[in-house]
Scaffold this motif. Structure first.
Motif, PDB file in Angstrom:
ATOM      1  N   PHE A 170      31.572  30.412  49.069  1.00  0.00           N
ATOM      2  CA  PHE A 170      32.351  30.433  47.836  1.00  0.00           C
ATOM      3  C   PHE A 170      33.835  30.552  48.131  1.00  0.00           C
ATOM      4  N   TYR A 195      33.778  33.093  41.235  1.00  0.00           N
ATOM      5  CA  TYR A 195      33.418  32.399  42.460  1.00  0.00           C
ATOM      6  C   TYR A 195      33.360  30.899  42.174  1.00  0.00           C
ATOM      7  N   THR A 196      33.862  30.116  43.099  1.00  0.00           N
ATOM      8  CA  THR A 196      33.920  28.664  42.916  1.00  0.00           C
ATOM      9  C   THR A 196      33.261  27.964  44.098  1.00  0.00           C
ATOM     10  N   ALA A 234      30.715  35.033  37.722  1.00  0.00           N
ATOM     11  CA  ALA A 234      31.950  35.701  37.311  1.00  0.00           C
ATOM     12  C   ALA A 234      31.652  37.134  36.900  1.00  0.00           C
ATOM     13  N   THR A 285      41.098  35.147  41.131  1.00  0.00           N
ATOM     14  CA  THR A 285      41.198  36.374  40.342  1.00  0.00           C
ATOM     15  C   THR A 285      42.173  36.151  39.196  1.00  0.00           C
ATOM     16  N   TYR A 326      37.078  32.111  45.765  1.00  0.00           N
ATOM     17  CA  TYR A 326      37.166  32.932  44.561  1.00  0.00           C
ATOM     18  C   TYR A 326      38.600  32.954  44.060  1.00  0.00           C
ATOM     19  N   LYS A 331      34.441  33.886  50.062  1.00  0.00           N
ATOM     20  CA  LYS A 331      33.327  34.801  50.258  1.00  0.00           C
ATOM     21  C   LYS A 331      32.192  33.985  50.889  1.00  0.00           C
ATOM     22  N   VAL A 389      37.001  38.042  38.176  1.00  0.00           N
ATOM     23  CA  VAL A 389      36.809  37.386  39.469  1.00  0.00           C
ATOM     24  C   VAL A 389      35.788  36.272  39.279  1.00  0.00           C
TER      25      VAL A 389
END
Length: 266
Positions: free
Chosen positions: A230, A248-249, A115, A234, A232, A218, A246
């Protein structure tokens, strides 16, 4: 920035074929898309008025007229908002934009995901340990901690992002949106001048696409960790419109999720 209103409207006209607007295509056309007089006709304004609008020579344009033009040019909500920003630019420097200690604490507590916080002009202002492990923010010179600079001026970005063209387009669209909101930002002008060294930036910048940074994917080919896929998300901070978090998951059961688990401290 000077001339952006006319360029934006011309770019929206160019993407609409006459027949899509219920008009006869006719013979050879000197311009792509709709002519100025066709937009004026469909929007219910005079040709002279619309020409002066594209030239930014009209003041106090009514919301009804803007809505009509946006309808004719098939603008989405973000484009309609951008049109308003170009016509009624903000005055002075944008307020706020400082990362509070509580925001950094929030990043650190989100220890399971990479993050970071973006500020004005896509500057990277703060990050957590996983965010640094993935993107290497701490090792960058402070002046290089900017997502647009990294995307267009760092040659490694083209191999880091497997979907680099999509990342580049998203970056430009968000930066364009910021430019409409803060056209007098001198640091933005300097950033655009630097980025213009990249031919891809110049081409995409002239397309005048705009988009909020919301969510997406991403796809990376990390030099140490290999492929990383990933999503993501926001997140905005109430009262701090210039700051975005932001995150990333990744599904914990996925290969990327397993790699993230190995990176987290015990």
């Amino acid at each position: 920035m000077e001339g952006d209103l006319g360029k934006f409207l011309r770019s929206r006209r160019a993407r609409i074929r006459p027949e899509e607007a219920g008009l006869a295509a006719g013979g050879r056309r000197r311009v792509a898309g709709l002519r100025r007089e066709e937009v004026a006709l469909l929007a219910g304004v005079s040709v002279d008025y619309y020409i002066r609008l594209e030239q930014a020579r009209v003041q106090n344009v009514s919301e009804a007229v803007l809505d009509a033009i946006a309808r004719v040019l098939r603008m989405d909500v973000i484009e309609r908002s951008h049109l308003n920003d170009l016509l009624r630019p903000a005055r002075g420097e944008p307020a706020g934009g400082e990362v509070r200690p509580g925001m950094q604490l929030l990043l650190d507590m989100a220890a399971h995901v990479p993050a970071f916080i973006l500020g004005r002009r896509m500057d990277v202002l703060a990050w957590n340990a996983l965010g640094d492990r993935i993107s290497g923010f701490a090792a960058m010179p402070p002046g290089e901690r900017n997502m647009a600079r990294q995307t267009f001026l760092n040659p490694q970005a083209r191999t880091l992002f497997r979907d680099w063209p999509a990342v580049a387009a998203e970056t430009i669209a968000y930066l364009r949106l910021y430019a409409g909101r803060h056209p007098g930002d001198p640091l933005l002008a300097a950033l655009v001048a630097d980025l213009s060294a990249a031919p891809e930036f110049r081409r995409l910048w002239e397309e005048h696409q705009v988009a909020e940074k919301t969510f997406g994917v991403k796809l990376m080919d990390h030099p140490e960790l290999g492929p990383l896929d990933f999503g993501y998300e926001t997140l905005s901070f109430p009262g701090e419109p210039e700051l975005l978090a932001v995150m990333y998951t990744a599904d914990p059961a996925s290969e990327t999720g397993r790699k993230l688990a190995e990176l987290r401290p015990a």
